[in-house]
Design a protein around this motif. Structure first.
Motif, PDB file in Angstrom:
ATOM      1  N   SER A  68       0.794  -1.232   0.000  1.00 53.17           N
ATOM      2  CA  SER A  68       0.000   0.000   0.000  1.00 53.17           C
ATOM      3  C   SER A  68       0.830   1.286   0.000  1.00 53.17           C
ATOM      4  O   SER A  68       0.269   2.364  -0.216  1.00 53.17           O
ATOM      5  CB  SER A  68      -0.927   0.019   1.221  1.00 53.17           C
ATOM      6  N   LYS A  70       2.770   4.515  -0.795  1.00 53.46           N
ATOM      7  CA  LYS A  70       2.931   5.476  -1.881  1.00 53.46           C
ATOM      8  C   LYS A  70       3.716   6.669  -1.333  1.00 53.46           C
ATOM      9  O   LYS A  70       3.834   6.841  -0.120  1.00 53.46           O
ATOM     10  CB  LYS A  70       1.575   5.945  -2.410  1.00 53.46           C
ATOM     11  N   LYS A  95      -7.195  14.480   0.490  1.00 48.72           N
ATOM     12  CA  LYS A  95      -7.402  13.813  -0.793  1.00 48.72           C
ATOM     13  C   LYS A  95      -6.546  12.561  -0.895  1.00 48.72           C
ATOM     14  O   LYS A  95      -7.030  11.497  -1.301  1.00 48.72           O
ATOM     15  CB  LYS A  95      -7.078  14.764  -1.944  1.00 48.72           C
ATOM     16  N   THR A  96      -5.268  12.651  -0.506  1.00 51.80           N
ATOM     17  CA  THR A  96      -4.403  11.470  -0.591  1.00 51.80           C
ATOM     18  C   THR A  96      -4.771  10.445   0.479  1.00 51.80           C
ATOM     19  O   THR A  96      -4.606   9.240   0.261  1.00 51.80           O
ATOM     20  CB  THR A  96      -2.920  11.856  -0.459  1.00 51.80           C
ATOM     21  N   SER A  98      -7.919   9.866   1.452  1.00 49.43           N
ATOM     22  CA  SER A  98      -9.091   9.201   0.897  1.00 49.43           C
ATOM     23  C   SER A  98      -8.701   8.249  -0.234  1.00 49.43           C
ATOM     24  O   SER A  98      -9.160   7.100  -0.276  1.00 49.43           O
ATOM     25  CB  SER A  98     -10.084  10.256   0.386  1.00 49.43           C
ATOM     26  N   ARG A  99      -7.845   8.718  -1.136  1.00 48.37           N
ATOM     27  CA  ARG A  99      -7.439   7.875  -2.255  1.00 48.37           C
ATOM     28  C   ARG A  99      -6.605   6.687  -1.785  1.00 48.37           C
ATOM     29  O   ARG A  99      -6.751   5.578  -2.299  1.00 48.37           O
ATOM     30  CB  ARG A  99      -6.648   8.701  -3.266  1.00 48.37           C
ATOM     31  N   GLY A 100      -5.733   6.931  -0.813  1.00 47.74           N
ATOM     32  CA  GLY A 100      -4.912   5.840  -0.296  1.00 47.74           C
ATOM     33  C   GLY A 100      -5.739   4.766   0.372  1.00 47.74           C
ATOM     34  O   GLY A 100      -5.518   3.571   0.171  1.00 47.74           O
ATOM     35  N   GLN A 102      -8.934   4.221  -0.184  1.00 45.29           N
ATOM     36  CA  GLN A 102      -9.752   3.581  -1.215  1.00 45.29           C
ATOM     37  C   GLN A 102      -8.955   2.511  -1.944  1.00 45.29           C
ATOM     38  O   GLN A 102      -9.436   1.389  -2.152  1.00 45.29           O
ATOM     39  CB  GLN A 102     -10.256   4.629  -2.203  1.00 45.29           C
ATOM     40  N   ALA A 103      -7.715   2.832  -2.314  1.00 42.68           N
ATOM     41  CA  ALA A 103      -6.874   1.862  -3.015  1.00 42.68           C
ATOM     42  C   ALA A 103      -6.567   0.658  -2.123  1.00 42.68           C
ATOM     43  O   ALA A 103      -6.589  -0.493  -2.585  1.00 42.68           O
ATOM     44  CB  ALA A 103      -5.575   2.532  -3.472  1.00 42.68           C
TER      45      ALA A 103
END
Length: 217
Positions: A68, A70, A95-96, A98-100, A102-103
């Motif tokens: 996971s 990034k 934002k990162t 939420s995106r992290g 989600q991924a």
């Protein structure tokens, strides 16, 4: 004689309570600052095998966490329980974050589907996130995550289904792990240094019965 009205609120109208557990509300996430680590809770739906006890599901969760990291998002600690998991994550902004998440959630779902041999819902709700803003709060969250097995009736010095063996903040160091860390190195002052102002964690120390009123499990 009272006229019939169309529309508007009526006594007894609306969807009736189902008796089901209320999950994490779908409201906009709060603003996130990079200096604040985040305690995240994910709860599995009812009917799944134990995430902690089933070997294939446990490995699915562990490999998902390991993959996971990034530049803007990382899992720095975790614990896997029978029907939920706790994470300490760091992200650059909301934002990162939420995106992290989600991924990571999608990766976990796919890995669990492969382990089960079929699809279907895996997580019961959206993830619950709480930003850690003080050294004392961060210590409590680290203890809550790394010793969560003690809260659920298990116990011992170091939980093998967590990142406890890679944690360097114990009063007595754990046995050297035989595998490379599944978690990323922390970049926040609170996780690296700040929490230590309130004392290292003691092997076997039990977390508070409930860290935060809003934590759903």
């Amino acid at each position: 004689m009272e006229k019939h009205r169309h529309g508007g609120a009526r006594p007894g109208a609306g969807r009736k309570p189902s008796g089901r557990r209320v999950g994490v509300p779908h409201r906009r996430r709060e603003r996130h600052l990079a200096r604040h680590p985040v305690h995240v809770t994910l709860r599995a739906r009812e009917g799944l095998p134990s995430l902690r006890g089933d070997r294939l599901l446990l490995e699915a969760m562990r490999t998902s966490i390991a993959a996971s990291e990034k530049p803007s998002f990382r899992v720095v600690h975790f614990s896997i329980q029978s029907n939920h998991l706790h994470l300490i994550v760091e992200a650059d902004d909301e934002k990162t974050l939420s995106r992290g998440m989600q991924a990571l959630s999608i990766r976990m779902v796919h890995a669990i589907h492969r382990a089960l041999g079929h699809g279907g819902t895996v997580f019961a709700d959206r993830y619950h996130a709480h930003q850690l803003q003080t050294p004392r709060e961060t210590r409590a969250a680290l203890l809550y995550v790394l010793q969560n097995w003690a809260k659920h009736g298990s116990g011992g010095d170091y939980d093998p289904r967590s990142s406890a063996l890679w944690f360097d903040g114990w009063t007595r160091p754990p046995p050297a792990p035989v595998e490379e860390p599944l978690v990323a190195a922390s970049r926040t002052w609170l996780v690296r240094i700040g929490w230590r102002r309130h004392g290292l964690l003691r092997p076997g120390e039990r977390p508070a019965a409930r860290l935060l009123p809003a934590v759903p499990v």
